[in-house]
Design a protein around this motif. Structure first.
Motif, PDB file in Angstrom:
ATOM      1  N   ARG A  77       0.827  -1.211   0.000  1.00 19.05           N
ATOM      2  CA  ARG A  77       0.000   0.000   0.000  1.00 19.05           C
ATOM      3  C   ARG A  77       0.860   1.260   0.000  1.00 19.05           C
ATOM      4  NH1 ARG A  77      -3.538   2.311   4.936  1.00 19.05           N
ATOM      5  NH2 ARG A  77      -3.810   4.379   4.071  1.00 19.05           N
ATOM      6  N   GLU A  81       0.711   3.997  -2.917  1.00 15.25           N
ATOM      7  CA  GLU A  81       0.320   5.380  -2.674  1.00 15.25           C
ATOM      8  C   GLU A  81       1.426   6.376  -2.988  1.00 15.25           C
ATOM      9  OE1 GLU A  81      -1.614   5.537   1.188  1.00 15.25           O
ATOM     10  OE2 GLU A  81      -3.475   4.757   0.302  1.00 15.25           O
ATOM     11  N   ARG A  86      -3.420   8.525  -2.783  1.00 10.16           N
ATOM     12  CA  ARG A  86      -4.254   7.763  -1.848  1.00 10.16           C
ATOM     13  C   ARG A  86      -5.157   6.781  -2.599  1.00 10.16           C
ATOM     14  NH1 ARG A  86      -6.855   8.779   3.666  1.00 10.16           N
ATOM     15  NH2 ARG A  86      -8.619   7.372   3.531  1.00 10.16           N
ATOM     16  N   LEU A  87      -5.182   5.558  -2.107  1.00  9.00           N
ATOM     17  CA  LEU A  87      -5.983   4.502  -2.719  1.00  9.00           C
ATOM     18  C   LEU A  87      -7.464   4.725  -2.467  1.00  9.00           C
ATOM     19  CD1 LEU A  87      -6.192   1.656  -4.029  1.00  9.00           C
ATOM     20  CD2 LEU A  87      -6.003   0.728  -1.724  1.00  9.00           C
ATOM     21  N   HIS A  88      -8.215   4.781  -3.534  1.00  7.98           N
ATOM     22  CA  HIS A  88      -9.671   4.804  -3.439  1.00  7.98           C
ATOM     23  C   HIS A  88     -10.243   4.222  -4.728  1.00  7.98           C
ATOM     24  CE1 HIS A  88      -8.711   8.713  -5.292  1.00  7.98           C
ATOM     25  NE2 HIS A  88      -9.881   8.634  -5.879  1.00  7.98           N
ATOM     26  N   ASN A 115     -13.221  -0.335   0.219  1.00  8.34           N
ATOM     27  CA  ASN A 115     -11.979   0.406   0.067  1.00  8.34           C
ATOM     28  C   ASN A 115     -11.055   0.162   1.260  1.00  8.34           C
ATOM     29  OD1 ASN A 115     -10.803   2.548  -1.800  1.00  8.34           O
ATOM     30  ND2 ASN A 115     -10.488   3.469   0.218  1.00  8.34           N
ATOM     31  N   GLU A 116     -11.608   0.194   2.462  1.00  8.05           N
ATOM     32  CA  GLU A 116     -10.803  -0.017   3.666  1.00  8.05           C
ATOM     33  C   GLU A 116     -10.246  -1.441   3.730  1.00  8.05           C
ATOM     34  OE1 GLU A 116      -8.713   1.073   6.997  1.00  8.05           O
ATOM     35  OE2 GLU A 116      -9.703   2.314   5.499  1.00  8.05           O
ATOM     36  N   ARG A 119      -7.340  -1.464   1.337  1.00  4.33           N
ATOM     37  CA  ARG A 119      -6.211  -0.714   1.909  1.00  4.33           C
ATOM     38  C   ARG A 119      -5.506  -1.531   2.983  1.00  4.33           C
ATOM     39  NH1 ARG A 119      -7.770   3.973   4.572  1.00  4.33           N
ATOM     40  NH2 ARG A 119      -5.740   4.910   4.275  1.00  4.33           N
ATOM     41  N   ASP A 123      -1.791  -3.137   3.097  1.00  3.84           N
ATOM     42  CA  ASP A 123      -0.911  -2.829   4.229  1.00  3.84           C
ATOM     43  C   ASP A 123      -0.246  -4.089   4.768  1.00  3.84           C
ATOM     44  OD1 ASP A 123      -0.780  -0.107   4.755  1.00  3.84           O
ATOM     45  OD2 ASP A 123      -2.583  -0.100   5.985  1.00  3.84           O
TER      46      ASP A 123
END
Length: 159
Positions: A77, A81, A86-88, A115-116, A119, A123
């Motif tokens: 991630r 990024e 920012r990832l969306h 999305n979370e 992400r 991570d």
């Protein structure tokens, strides 16, 4: 289509190559030769990765770049990024501003959850994991290390 850009892909490839010998200093020319990439592209990627804090640099005859962190401390991630922002996956997954369909659409809160999850999953995947030639234990890896799995375990314990 959800996919990463070419520079992000090159960044992952370069960082994975460097992570195989994290203490070694590599020049842009060495990396371009080893990975069969254009030197100008490698130099551009190295600049972004250096600015992102993934690499340290040293000038001189024995100079070049090397990892600034352990491979286990660099997440996919963070790399994504650094290149893509920012990832969306949708506009409504990051914005609280209603769109033209918000009065009829209930998807925004669902997209925020999706999305979370993406992400947090990215991570949990480190450069160290990408060093494996085969992604051995993927299901076990995610099951043991993901934020989602830990949250489910904590909920089960507290119930």
């Amino acid at each position: 289509v959800f996919r990463i850009g070419m520079l992000t892909d090159y960044g992952l490839l370069i960082l994975t190559h460097m992570a195989s010998n994290p203490e070694e200093w590599c020049s842009a020319t060495d990396l371009a030769t080893a990975l069969v990439m254009p030197i100008h592209t490698v130099a551009k990627v190295l600049k972004i990765m250096h600015q992102g804090g993934f690499l340290e640099s040293r000038r001189g005859k024995r100079g070049g770049y090397r990892l600034a962190k352990l491979p286990s401390e660099i997440s996919v991630r963070a790399i994504f990024e650094a290149f893509e922002g920012r990832l969306h996956i949708t506009e409504c997954s990051i914005s609280s501003d209603p769109c033209q369909f918000s009065s009829k659409c209930h998807m925004a809160r669902h997209w925020r959850v999706v999305n979370e999850v993406i992400r947090r999953t990215l991570d949990d995947i480190s450069l160290e994991f990408l060093l494996q030639l085969e992604p051995v234990g993927w299901v076990g890896f995610v099951g043991r290390s993901s934020h989602l799995a830990r949250a489910c375990q904590q909920k089960a314990i507290s119930s």
